[in-house]
Design a protein around this motif. Structure first.
Motif, PDB file in Angstrom:
ATOM      1  N   LEU A  91      16.553   6.431  -3.721  1.00 41.76           N
ATOM      2  CA  LEU A  91      16.297   6.080  -5.126  1.00 41.76           C
ATOM      3  C   LEU A  91      15.262   4.962  -5.216  1.00 41.76           C
ATOM      4  O   LEU A  91      14.348   5.004  -6.049  1.00 41.76           O
ATOM      5  CB  LEU A  91      17.594   5.677  -5.832  1.00 41.76           C
ATOM      6  N   TRP A  92      15.395   3.966  -4.361  1.00 39.48           N
ATOM      7  CA  TRP A  92      14.426   2.871  -4.336  1.00 39.48           C
ATOM      8  C   TRP A  92      13.038   3.393  -3.945  1.00 39.48           C
ATOM      9  O   TRP A  92      12.027   3.043  -4.554  1.00 39.48           O
ATOM     10  CB  TRP A  92      14.890   1.786  -3.360  1.00 39.48           C
ATOM     11  N   ALA A  93      12.977   4.244  -2.937  1.00 35.20           N
ATOM     12  CA  ALA A  93      11.699   4.787  -2.468  1.00 35.20           C
ATOM     13  C   ALA A  93      11.064   5.680  -3.525  1.00 35.20           C
ATOM     14  O   ALA A  93       9.837   5.649  -3.721  1.00 35.20           O
ATOM     15  CB  ALA A  93      11.906   5.563  -1.171  1.00 35.20           C
ATOM     16  N   GLN A  94      11.867   6.469  -4.235  1.00 32.80           N
ATOM     17  CA  GLN A  94      11.328   7.331  -5.285  1.00 32.80           C
ATOM     18  C   GLN A  94      10.808   6.511  -6.458  1.00 32.80           C
ATOM     19  O   GLN A  94       9.766   6.842  -7.034  1.00 32.80           O
ATOM     20  CB  GLN A  94      12.383   8.331  -5.736  1.00 32.80           C
ATOM     21  N   ALA A  95      11.498   5.453  -6.800  1.00 34.04           N
ATOM     22  CA  ALA A  95      11.000   4.560  -7.856  1.00 34.04           C
ATOM     23  C   ALA A  95       9.687   3.915  -7.425  1.00 34.04           C
ATOM     24  O   ALA A  95       8.754   3.780  -8.226  1.00 34.04           O
ATOM     25  CB  ALA A  95      12.050   3.494  -8.180  1.00 34.04           C
ATOM     26  N   SER A  96       9.607   3.541  -6.175  1.00 39.05           N
ATOM     27  CA  SER A  96       8.383   2.948  -5.652  1.00 39.05           C
ATOM     28  C   SER A  96       7.226   3.946  -5.682  1.00 39.05           C
ATOM     29  O   SER A  96       6.107   3.606  -6.078  1.00 39.05           O
ATOM     30  CB  SER A  96       8.628   2.453  -4.222  1.00 39.05           C
ATOM     31  N   LEU A  97       7.481   5.188  -5.264  1.00 42.12           N
ATOM     32  CA  LEU A  97       6.442   6.212  -5.295  1.00 42.12           C
ATOM     33  C   LEU A  97       6.017   6.516  -6.727  1.00 42.12           C
ATOM     34  O   LEU A  97       4.828   6.648  -7.014  1.00 42.12           O
ATOM     35  CB  LEU A  97       6.930   7.491  -4.604  1.00 42.12           C
ATOM     36  N   GLY A  98       6.966   6.604  -7.631  1.00 42.68           N
ATOM     37  CA  GLY A  98       6.642   6.828  -9.041  1.00 42.68           C
ATOM     38  C   GLY A  98       5.810   5.705  -9.615  1.00 42.68           C
ATOM     39  O   GLY A  98       4.852   5.934 -10.366  1.00 42.68           O
ATOM     40  N   SER A  99       6.134   4.484  -9.263  1.00 41.32           N
ATOM     41  CA  SER A  99       5.355   3.331  -9.716  1.00 41.32           C
ATOM     42  C   SER A  99       3.942   3.379  -9.154  1.00 41.32           C
ATOM     43  O   SER A  99       2.965   3.086  -9.855  1.00 41.32           O
ATOM     44  CB  SER A  99       6.053   2.037  -9.295  1.00 41.32           C
ATOM     45  N   TRP A 100       3.815   3.767  -7.885  1.00 36.20           N
ATOM     46  CA  TRP A 100       2.494   3.868  -7.256  1.00 36.20           C
ATOM     47  C   TRP A 100       1.658   4.946  -7.936  1.00 36.20           C
ATOM     48  O   TRP A 100       0.473   4.742  -8.214  1.00 36.20           O
ATOM     49  CB  TRP A 100       2.639   4.174  -5.766  1.00 36.20           C
ATOM     50  N   ILE A 101       2.271   6.108  -8.226  1.00 36.16           N
ATOM     51  CA  ILE A 101       1.556   7.190  -8.902  1.00 36.16           C
ATOM     52  C   ILE A 101       1.102   6.728 -10.280  1.00 36.16           C
ATOM     53  O   ILE A 101      -0.041   6.965 -10.688  1.00 36.16           O
ATOM     54  CB  ILE A 101       2.446   8.450  -9.002  1.00 36.16           C
ATOM     55  N   HIS A 102       1.975   6.047 -11.001  1.00 33.07           N
ATOM     56  CA  HIS A 102       1.613   5.535 -12.324  1.00 33.07           C
ATOM     57  C   HIS A 102       0.455   4.545 -12.232  1.00 33.07           C
ATOM     58  O   HIS A 102      -0.479   4.583 -13.039  1.00 33.07           O
ATOM     59  CB  HIS A 102       2.824   4.877 -12.992  1.00 33.07           C
ATOM     60  N   GLN A 103       0.507   3.654 -11.264  1.00 27.40           N
ATOM     61  CA  GLN A 103      -0.569   2.672 -11.108  1.00 27.40           C
ATOM     62  C   GLN A 103      -1.895   3.351 -10.760  1.00 27.40           C
ATOM     63  O   GLN A 103      -2.946   2.964 -11.265  1.00 27.40           O
ATOM     64  CB  GLN A 103      -0.215   1.642 -10.036  1.00 27.40           C
ATOM     65  N   GLN A 104      -1.851   4.374  -9.913  1.00 27.37           N
ATOM     66  CA  GLN A 104      -3.064   5.129  -9.584  1.00 27.37           C
ATOM     67  C   GLN A 104      -3.628   5.808 -10.819  1.00 27.37           C
ATOM     68  O   GLN A 104      -4.836   5.845 -11.033  1.00 27.37           O
ATOM     69  CB  GLN A 104      -2.771   6.180  -8.495  1.00 27.37           C
ATOM     70  N   TRP A 105      -2.748   6.336 -11.661  1.00 26.52           N
ATOM     71  CA  TRP A 105      -3.178   6.998 -12.890  1.00 26.52           C
ATOM     72  C   TRP A 105      -3.813   5.988 -13.848  1.00 26.52           C
ATOM     73  O   TRP A 105      -4.857   6.251 -14.434  1.00 26.52           O
ATOM     74  CB  TRP A 105      -1.991   7.687 -13.552  1.00 26.52           C
ATOM     75  N   VAL A 106      -3.194   4.838 -14.004  1.00 29.06           N
ATOM     76  CA  VAL A 106      -3.734   3.810 -14.895  1.00 29.06           C
ATOM     77  C   VAL A 106      -5.091   3.313 -14.390  1.00 29.06           C
ATOM     78  O   VAL A 106      -6.020   3.124 -15.175  1.00 29.06           O
ATOM     79  CB  VAL A 106      -2.728   2.629 -15.041  1.00 29.06           C
TER      80      VAL A 106
END
Length: 119
Positions: A91-106
């Protein structure tokens, strides 16, 4: 007087198997997210988002099964506790990956205010 040891919880074994499936799904999702075609994030990586949400759902199922197996009293809890630890880590790793994807998109799609500001 040997008392028989309690058996492993079937729920715990199921939780561990589901958590391991979630781990494989997360590894595939992370690999796809880091492919060169998604590096610029100029288009929505729908495959990555779908895979991330599927992996998240499987992880939550593994977490719930792990909690259920940890609460079973007459059974060994080792596999359930392992599944719980793996699920929480995922769960922690998936939240981290989701945050990274969002930051890349922004970063790939700055707002009008950010474009107007001189660097």
């Amino acid at each position: 007087m040997n008392t028989p040891r309690p058996r492993h919880s079937a729920l715990g074994i199921a939780a561990l198997v589901v958590s391991l499936v979630a781990l494989v799904l997360f590894a595939v999702t992370a690999h796809v997210a880091h492919l060169p075609r998604y590096a610029g994030m100029h288009e929505v990586p729908v495959a990555v988002l779908v895979m991330l949400f599927v992996a998240l759902g499987v992880t939550v199922v593994g977490l719930l099964l792990g909690i259920g197996s940890a609460l079973q009293h007459p059974r060994r809890r080792v596999t359930g506790v392992l599944a719980l630890g793996l699920s929480i880590t995922l769960l922690w790793a998936q939240a981290s990956l989701g945050s990274w994807i969002h930051q890349q998109w922004v970063d790939a799609h700055p707002t009008a205010e950010a474009e107007a500001t001189p660097h």
